[in-house]
Design a protein around this motif. Structure first.
Motif, PDB file in Angstrom:
ATOM      1  N   LYS A  64      57.591  50.386  43.499  1.00 28.53           N
ATOM      2  CA  LYS A  64      58.089  51.550  44.235  1.00 28.53           C
ATOM      3  C   LYS A  64      59.302  52.092  43.483  1.00 28.53           C
ATOM      4  O   LYS A  64      60.446  51.905  43.908  1.00 28.53           O
ATOM      5  CB  LYS A  64      58.447  51.168  45.669  1.00 28.53           C
ATOM      6  CG  LYS A  64      57.238  50.913  46.568  1.00 28.53           C
ATOM      7  CD  LYS A  64      57.674  50.679  47.997  1.00 28.53           C
ATOM      8  CE  LYS A  64      56.470  50.541  48.919  1.00 28.53           C
ATOM      9  NZ  LYS A  64      55.722  51.803  49.042  1.00 28.53           N
ATOM     10  N   CYS A  65      59.045  52.726  42.368  1.00 24.84           N
ATOM     11  CA  CYS A  65      60.120  53.245  41.511  1.00 24.84           C
ATOM     12  C   CYS A  65      60.735  54.509  42.112  1.00 24.84           C
ATOM     13  O   CYS A  65      60.044  55.325  42.725  1.00 24.84           O
ATOM     14  CB  CYS A  65      59.572  53.542  40.115  1.00 24.84           C
ATOM     15  SG  CYS A  65      58.854  52.097  39.294  1.00 24.84           S
ATOM     16  N   ILE A 134      45.026  54.646  29.209  1.00 20.30           N
ATOM     17  CA  ILE A 134      45.724  54.454  30.479  1.00 20.30           C
ATOM     18  C   ILE A 134      47.207  54.227  30.206  1.00 20.30           C
ATOM     19  O   ILE A 134      47.601  53.866  29.096  1.00 20.30           O
ATOM     20  CB  ILE A 134      45.188  53.251  31.297  1.00 20.30           C
ATOM     21  CG1 ILE A 134      45.351  51.942  30.509  1.00 20.30           C
ATOM     22  CG2 ILE A 134      43.764  53.474  31.733  1.00 20.30           C
ATOM     23  CD1 ILE A 134      45.092  50.692  31.329  1.00 20.30           C
ATOM     24  N   THR A 135      48.009  54.436  31.226  1.00 20.82           N
ATOM     25  CA  THR A 135      49.405  54.025  31.220  1.00 20.82           C
ATOM     26  C   THR A 135      49.566  52.982  32.319  1.00 20.82           C
ATOM     27  O   THR A 135      49.112  53.192  33.448  1.00 20.82           O
ATOM     28  CB  THR A 135      50.342  55.211  31.484  1.00 20.82           C
ATOM     29  OG1 THR A 135      50.233  56.140  30.395  1.00 20.82           O
ATOM     30  CG2 THR A 135      51.782  54.750  31.597  1.00 20.82           C
ATOM     31  N   THR A 136      50.191  51.849  32.005  1.00 25.43           N
ATOM     32  CA  THR A 136      50.329  50.758  32.955  1.00 25.43           C
ATOM     33  C   THR A 136      51.731  50.158  32.868  1.00 25.43           C
ATOM     34  O   THR A 136      52.381  50.240  31.819  1.00 25.43           O
ATOM     35  CB  THR A 136      49.277  49.661  32.697  1.00 25.43           C
ATOM     36  OG1 THR A 136      49.508  48.536  33.551  1.00 25.43           O
ATOM     37  CG2 THR A 136      49.326  49.191  31.247  1.00 25.43           C
ATOM     38  N   ASN A 137      52.185  49.546  33.964  1.00 22.55           N
ATOM     39  CA  ASN A 137      53.473  48.851  33.932  1.00 22.55           C
ATOM     40  C   ASN A 137      53.322  47.404  33.466  1.00 22.55           C
ATOM     41  O   ASN A 137      54.316  46.705  33.294  1.00 22.55           O
ATOM     42  CB  ASN A 137      54.158  48.906  35.295  1.00 22.55           C
ATOM     43  CG  ASN A 137      53.300  48.326  36.417  1.00 22.55           C
ATOM     44  OD1 ASN A 137      52.599  47.337  36.246  1.00 22.55           O
ATOM     45  ND2 ASN A 137      53.361  48.963  37.586  1.00 22.55           N
ATOM     46  N   ASP A 164      64.198  44.373  32.925  1.00 24.30           N
ATOM     47  CA  ASP A 164      64.344  43.372  31.867  1.00 24.30           C
ATOM     48  C   ASP A 164      63.281  42.282  31.954  1.00 24.30           C
ATOM     49  O   ASP A 164      62.746  41.832  30.928  1.00 24.30           O
ATOM     50  CB  ASP A 164      65.741  42.739  31.934  1.00 24.30           C
ATOM     51  CG  ASP A 164      66.838  43.728  31.565  1.00 24.30           C
ATOM     52  OD1 ASP A 164      66.529  44.689  30.820  1.00 24.30           O
ATOM     53  OD2 ASP A 164      67.984  43.549  32.010  1.00 24.30           O
ATOM     54  N   LYS A 165      62.988  41.843  33.154  1.00 22.31           N
ATOM     55  CA  LYS A 165      61.993  40.788  33.323  1.00 22.31           C
ATOM     56  C   LYS A 165      60.619  41.250  32.859  1.00 22.31           C
ATOM     57  O   LYS A 165      59.900  40.525  32.152  1.00 22.31           O
ATOM     58  CB  LYS A 165      61.933  40.358  34.790  1.00 22.31           C
ATOM     59  CG  LYS A 165      61.004  39.182  35.048  1.00 22.31           C
ATOM     60  CD  LYS A 165      61.060  38.764  36.521  1.00 22.31           C
ATOM     61  CE  LYS A 165      60.112  37.587  36.776  1.00 22.31           C
ATOM     62  NZ  LYS A 165      60.161  37.164  38.212  1.00 22.31           N
ATOM     63  N   ALA A 166      60.258  42.471  33.238  1.00 22.82           N
ATOM     64  CA  ALA A 166      58.969  43.024  32.834  1.00 22.82           C
ATOM     65  C   ALA A 166      58.920  43.236  31.324  1.00 22.82           C
ATOM     66  O   ALA A 166      57.890  43.001  30.685  1.00 22.82           O
ATOM     67  CB  ALA A 166      58.702  44.338  33.558  1.00 22.82           C
ATOM     68  N   CYS A 167      60.047  43.674  30.752  1.00 21.07           N
ATOM     69  CA  CYS A 167      60.106  43.902  29.309  1.00 21.07           C
ATOM     70  C   CYS A 167      59.886  42.595  28.550  1.00 21.07           C
ATOM     71  O   CYS A 167      59.118  42.546  27.579  1.00 21.07           O
ATOM     72  CB  CYS A 167      61.447  44.515  28.934  1.00 21.07           C
ATOM     73  SG  CYS A 167      61.543  45.047  27.212  1.00 21.07           S
ATOM     74  N   ARG A 190      61.702  51.190  29.101  1.00 20.33           N
ATOM     75  CA  ARG A 190      62.367  52.175  29.951  1.00 20.33           C
ATOM     76  C   ARG A 190      63.498  51.555  30.777  1.00 20.33           C
ATOM     77  O   ARG A 190      63.968  52.168  31.743  1.00 20.33           O
ATOM     78  CB  ARG A 190      61.341  52.834  30.883  1.00 20.33           C
ATOM     79  CG  ARG A 190      60.256  53.596  30.130  1.00 20.33           C
ATOM     80  CD  ARG A 190      59.454  54.470  31.059  1.00 20.33           C
ATOM     81  NE  ARG A 190      58.366  55.178  30.408  1.00 20.33           N
ATOM     82  CZ  ARG A 190      58.499  56.320  29.732  1.00 20.33           C
ATOM     83  NH1 ARG A 190      59.693  56.880  29.622  1.00 20.33           N
ATOM     84  NH2 ARG A 190      57.449  56.900  29.176  1.00 20.33           N
ATOM     85  N   THR A 191      63.940  50.372  30.389  1.00 18.84           N
ATOM     86  CA  THR A 191      64.990  49.705  31.167  1.00 18.84           C
ATOM     87  C   THR A 191      66.320  50.444  31.105  1.00 18.84           C
ATOM     88  O   THR A 191      67.150  50.297  31.993  1.00 18.84           O
ATOM     89  CB  THR A 191      65.188  48.255  30.688  1.00 18.84           C
ATOM     90  OG1 THR A 191      65.524  48.268  29.288  1.00 18.84           O
ATOM     91  CG2 THR A 191      63.920  47.440  30.878  1.00 18.84           C
ATOM     92  N   TYR A 192      66.519  51.223  30.032  1.00 17.75           N
ATOM     93  CA  TYR A 192      67.784  51.939  29.877  1.00 17.75           C
ATOM     94  C   TYR A 192      67.663  53.413  30.240  1.00 17.75           C
ATOM     95  O   TYR A 192      68.629  54.163  30.143  1.00 17.75           O
ATOM     96  CB  TYR A 192      68.285  51.825  28.432  1.00 17.75           C
ATOM     97  CG  TYR A 192      68.495  50.406  27.988  1.00 17.75           C
ATOM     98  CD1 TYR A 192      69.562  49.647  28.463  1.00 17.75           C
ATOM     99  CD2 TYR A 192      67.612  49.802  27.095  1.00 17.75           C
ATOM    100  CE1 TYR A 192      69.751  48.334  28.059  1.00 17.75           C
ATOM    101  CE2 TYR A 192      67.792  48.484  26.687  1.00 17.75           C
ATOM    102  CZ  TYR A 192      68.858  47.757  27.171  1.00 17.75           C
ATOM    103  OH  TYR A 192      69.032  46.463  26.780  1.00 17.75           O
ATOM    104  N   GLN A 193      66.479  53.836  30.641  1.00 20.98           N
ATOM    105  CA  GLN A 193      66.278  55.248  30.960  1.00 20.98           C
ATOM    106  C   GLN A 193      66.921  55.589  32.299  1.00 20.98           C
ATOM    107  O   GLN A 193      66.664  54.936  33.308  1.00 20.98           O
ATOM    108  CB  GLN A 193      64.785  55.583  30.999  1.00 20.98           C
ATOM    109  CG  GLN A 193      64.505  57.068  31.182  1.00 20.98           C
ATOM    110  CD  GLN A 193      63.051  57.411  30.875  1.00 20.98           C
ATOM    111  OE1 GLN A 193      62.368  56.685  30.157  1.00 20.98           O
ATOM    112  NE2 GLN A 193      62.584  58.523  31.414  1.00 20.98           N
TER     113      GLN A 193
END
Length: 311
Positions: A64-65, A134-137, A164-167, A190-193
């Motif tokens: 839920k971004c 596709i684009t996925t997280n 960070d965890k996902a990265c 995208r952690t810094y976006q």
């Protein structure tokens, strides 16, 4: 849910911002592609087929971004695309040997759909020349699933890391893949976006100045929701610009229909007041198509030229 601005929005925007908007819009009209702008204003582009078709198969996501539809809605509509409708859409594309871009997602996490691989295999079988991505997280992605997706016909994956965890997880997964597969994946950290688009004013905290430039989306991209409804663009969270229902009409009846044609004419003339959604849209109007290999573009152009008479 939706940001409404008065018609005198310019009075509240600094001169510096207004100048920036003017220069950007002038560039789009006169430098970027004046020939295409001329074709559109004269109605010569009304018979052009979309370059990219997006089929969103469900309304589910693992996150839920704050910059997305799921960050706005606590309980999004739970709906899956009807399998028969999906196959009919693909069959209609196959009838013209479609060789453009196809993405089986939009405002959702595509891998939440348990039917995804079956849909992918069907699309690849029927559309051997299409560029499918596709684009996925990455929340539901594994090394095995990556291999399976490319085996079933996917051309490319855009992998977004939002924390960070996902990265760390996504980079670790990439390190375990063969180089041949890694080349087909674009990882975006995208952690810094901090800034995002407002999705035509829907996400208020990221709202920018209104853009009065022409818009490419209605000429280049067809967006299909799980219900089968076609909206004017991917920013239409709440079906404000309904162009047609694929449960009642064909792809081409909707794409070349009067609603789309009227909106294209207005947007080609920079008239963002043609709808309540467009009038507060801050999308710059171009640059939304994914990158594809040059050799594929050439083959696609040649193929489309030879198959236009089929439509």
């Amino acid at each position: 849910m939706f940001l409404i601005m008065s018609d005198d929005w310019k009075n509240n925007i600094p001169l510096r911002i207004r100048t920036k908007v003017f220069l950007r819009d002038w560039y789009i009209r006169n430098i970027r592609n004046p020939y295409q702008s001329f074709r559109r204003k004269q109605g010569l582009a009304d018979k052009d087929l979309f370059k990219h078709i997006k089929i969103q198969t469900n309304y589910m996501c693992t996150r839920k971004c704050s910059f997305c539809h799921y960050g706005l809605e606590r309980s999004p509509v739970k709906q899956n695309i009807n399998e028969k409708l999906f196959k009919r859409i693909i069959n209609e594309l196959a009838s013209i040997s479609y060789s453009g871009i196809l993405s089986l997602y939009e405002i959702n996490e595509p891998l939440t759909d348990k039917r995804f691989n079956e849909f992918l295999k069907y699309a690849r079988k029927k559309l051997p020349r299409a560029w499918i991505f596709i684009t996925t997280n990455g929340d539901l992605l594994t090394t095995h699933r990556v291999s399976q997706l490319f085996h079933d016909g996917l051309n490319h994956i855009y992998l977004n890391s939002y924390d960070d965890k996902a990265c760390e997880r996504n980079l670790n997964m990439l390190s375990q893949l063969d180089d041949s597969l890694v080349k087909k994946i674009t990882h975006i950290n995208r952690t810094y976006q901090e800034t995002w688009t407002s999705r035509a004013g829907n996400v208020k905290q990221f709202y920018k100045e209104v853009c009065q430039a022409p818009c490419d989306q209605v000429y280049e991209i067809m967006y299909i929701k799980p219900s089968g409804m076609v909206c004017s663009c991917i920013n239409d969270f709440y079906n404000m610009n309904e162009m047609g229902d694929l449960n009642k009409a064909s792809l081409f009846e909707v794409w070349f229909g009067t609603k789309f044609q009227k909106m294209r004419r207005e947007l080609s003339r920079q008239n963002r007041n043609c709808s309540d959604l467009c009038r507060v849209c801050d999308y710059v109007g171009y640059g939304n198509l994914p990158k594809v290999p040059f050799f594929w573009k050439i083959k696609s152009v040649l193929h489309n030229f030879n198959s236009k008479k089929s439509i």
